[in-house]
Write an enzyme that holds these catalytic residues in place. Structure first.
Site, PDB file in Angstrom:
ATOM      1  N   HIS A 160       0.852  -1.201   0.000  1.00 32.47           N
ATOM      2  CA  HIS A 160       0.000   0.000   0.000  1.00 32.47           C
ATOM      3  C   HIS A 160       0.887   1.251   0.000  1.00 32.47           C
ATOM      4  CE1 HIS A 160      -3.469   2.580   1.444  1.00 32.47           C
ATOM      5  NE2 HIS A 160      -2.427   3.304   1.838  1.00 32.47           N
ATOM      6  N   GLU A 161       1.852   1.276   0.918  1.00 33.69           N
ATOM      7  CA  GLU A 161       2.705   2.460   1.059  1.00 33.69           C
ATOM      8  C   GLU A 161       3.561   2.683  -0.192  1.00 33.69           C
ATOM      9  OE1 GLU A 161       2.475   4.759   3.279  1.00 33.69           O
ATOM     10  OE2 GLU A 161       0.872   3.652   4.261  1.00 33.69           O
ATOM     11  N   HIS A 164       1.802   4.324  -3.048  1.00 38.14           N
ATOM     12  CA  HIS A 164       1.711   5.793  -2.997  1.00 38.14           C
ATOM     13  C   HIS A 164       2.839   6.397  -3.826  1.00 38.14           C
ATOM     14  CE1 HIS A 164      -1.672   6.611  -0.494  1.00 38.14           C
ATOM     15  NE2 HIS A 164      -1.218   5.916   0.533  1.00 38.14           N
ATOM     16  N   TYR A 175      -3.832  14.813  -2.939  1.00 39.82           N
ATOM     17  CA  TYR A 175      -4.301  14.092  -1.747  1.00 39.82           C
ATOM     18  C   TYR A 175      -5.459  14.813  -1.064  1.00 39.82           C
ATOM     19  CZ  TYR A 175      -3.320  10.372   1.656  1.00 39.82           C
ATOM     20  OH  TYR A 175      -3.375   9.239   2.442  1.00 39.82           O
ATOM     21  N   GLU A 184      -5.755   6.916  -2.365  1.00 44.73           N
ATOM     22  CA  GLU A 184      -5.811   5.905  -1.304  1.00 44.73           C
ATOM     23  C   GLU A 184      -6.280   4.557  -1.852  1.00 44.73           C
ATOM     24  OE1 GLU A 184      -5.171   5.081   1.868  1.00 44.73           O
ATOM     25  OE2 GLU A 184      -3.846   6.788   1.671  1.00 44.73           O
ATOM     26  N   ASP A 261      -9.691  14.475   7.323  1.00 46.62           N
ATOM     27  CA  ASP A 261      -9.035  13.459   6.495  1.00 46.62           C
ATOM     28  C   ASP A 261      -8.952  13.949   5.043  1.00 46.62           C
ATOM     29  OD1 ASP A 261      -7.817  11.002   5.873  1.00 46.62           O
ATOM     30  OD2 ASP A 261      -9.751  10.019   5.494  1.00 46.62           O
ATOM     31  N   HIS A 266      -9.357   8.589   3.235  1.00 47.46           N
ATOM     32  CA  HIS A 266      -9.335   7.194   3.707  1.00 47.46           C
ATOM     33  C   HIS A 266     -10.754   6.647   3.888  1.00 47.46           C
ATOM     34  CE1 HIS A 266      -5.291   8.497   5.066  1.00 47.46           C
ATOM     35  NE2 HIS A 266      -4.971   7.242   4.798  1.00 47.46           N
TER      36      HIS A 266
HETATM   37 ZN   LIG Z   1      -2.380   5.361   2.217  1.00 41.20          ZN
END
Ligand SMILES: [Zn+2]
Length: 392
Positions: A160-161, A164, A175, A184, A261, A266
């Site tokens: 996941h990271e 990005h 974002y 996301e 957020d 998210h």
């Molecule tokens: Zn993320």
């Protein structure tokens, strides 16, 4: 640009009000260090923006519970032996699996497509309840032990990271709001695909959960997010209830602030997540094949402010280019978005096509026959006129 953390701010804020003093304190420290790192990242982005192409070689550093990346010690490289520290080896292997997935399945050479080095830092801070990608490297906390365990334990979190980073080097989706929720969602989609590819799991066999391996057994929740059923990942005293929607009818309007957020990046990511799941489960088989390729090509064709509707339209177009117009894949892409309340512009799905088309074709045929009939009548009249003129 904010840091891309695996644990969203709404969960940390909830934990900062926990009845457990330790969890409360650790959540506050995590929030504090996350904001501190956001500032640090902005400075670094301005001064050290270069990336060194180096065939995606991995280096793992140990922060030894400190908060300075500069003072971390290099503990594992491509050439050296495995470490005695399991966190170091898991980070090394997780980076490797993600790199191999992008290289083998999507023919992409590392994060930037040009063999960018993959650096990771483990044991960041004490009991840090997060893992993040800061645009240059990955950083893992050890977790507090009460809610979260060591963040290197989850391959989908690592993938996941790193995704990005891939998004940053392709569409660079901003974002905030819908582009941020798509950002996301891309990380969740390719995060689970890496896990499914490594485990050789079909769409039916996979659990479609994000972060299932970083919550302690004490926490009744399953994971941070569920792509199959957004809004059901957790529901307990420690974390509250999963706020993700899985349909546009339940889209959550939030302010574009860190507390909101950034417009729910998210939270509303549940909607495109669910669309991907619907496509993968309806097509069946390996989700990293047609669904993964359609999503990846669509990410590459998107830009900073692409919204849900535009992305849905792009996936439909890409499915047509990759697998043919009106192919099963393309019609199921239409159905998948329809299932979350997004109607692809000018498209048709598997349910609409067979009933609507023959009807339209029949009506068109009737119109053509009547047009030909009129032309025949006119011709007959012309012929009769010519005959009478010749005879007369
Ligand atoms: Zn993320």
């Amino acid at each position: 640009m904010p840091l891309c953390c695996i644990v969203p701010p709404h969960i940390l804020e909830r934990l900062s009000q926990s009845s457990s003093p330790i969890v409360r304190q650790k959540a506050l420290e995590t929030l504090f260090n996350t904001y501190r790192l956001s500032g640090e990242r902005t400075i670094r982005a301005l001064s050290f923006a270069s990336t060194s192409p180096d065939s995606a070689r991995r280096s793992i550093y140990d922060c030894r519970n400190g908060v300075s990346l500069q003072r971390a010690r290099l503990v594992r490289t491509e050439d050296g032996p495995a470490s005695t520290d399991a966190s170091v080896n898991r980070a090394f292997d997780g980076l490797g699996s993600t790199r191999d997935f992008y290289r083998t399945v999507l023919e992409r050479d590392s994060i930037d497509g040009r063999g960018m080095r993959l650096n990771a830092y483990v044991h960041y801070d004490r009991d840090f309840q997060n893992a993040y990608w800061d645009g240059q490297q990955m950083v893992f906390g050890d977790g507090d032990g009460e809610v979260f365990v060591d963040f290197t334990k989850s391959l989908d979190v690592i993938a996941h990271e790193l995704t990005h980073g891939v998004t940053e080097f392709t569409a660079n989706l901003t974002y905030h709001n819908q582009p941020g929720a798509l950002n996301e969602s891309m990380s969740d989609v390719f995060g689970v695909l890496v896990k499914q590819w490594v485990g050789r799991q079909t769409a039916e066999q996979a659990d479609w959960l994000i972060g299932a391996d970083i919550l302690t057994p004490d926490i009744a929740g399953d994971a941070l997010r569920s792509m199959k059923a957004p809004g059901t990942a957790y529901d307990n005293d420690a974390l509250g209830k999963d706020p993700q929607p899985g349909h546009m009818n339940d889209y959550v309007e939030l302010p574009d602030t860190s507390r909101g957020d950034w417009g729910g990046v998210h939270i509303n990511s549940g909607i495109p997540n669910k669309a991907f799941y619907l496509l993968a489960s309806e097509l069946g088989g390996n989700a990293w094949e047609a669904p993964g390729h359609i999503w990846y090509e669509s990410l590459r064709a998107s830009s900073t402010d692409t919204n849900f509707q535009q992305f849905a339209d792009t996936t439909y177009a890409k499915a047509g280019q990759l697998y043919g117009a009106s192919s099963k894949q393309q019609r199921l892409v239409y159905d998948a978005w329809d299932g979350v309340g997004i109607r692809v512009t000018g498209g048709s799905g598997s349910k609409t096509a067979p009933t609507a088309e023959p009807e339209d074709t029949l009506q068109e045929l009737v119109r053509q026959v009547s047009r030909i009939g009129e032309q025949v009548e006119r011709l007959a009249a012309d012929v009769a006129d010519l005959k009478s003129a010749a005879n007369g």
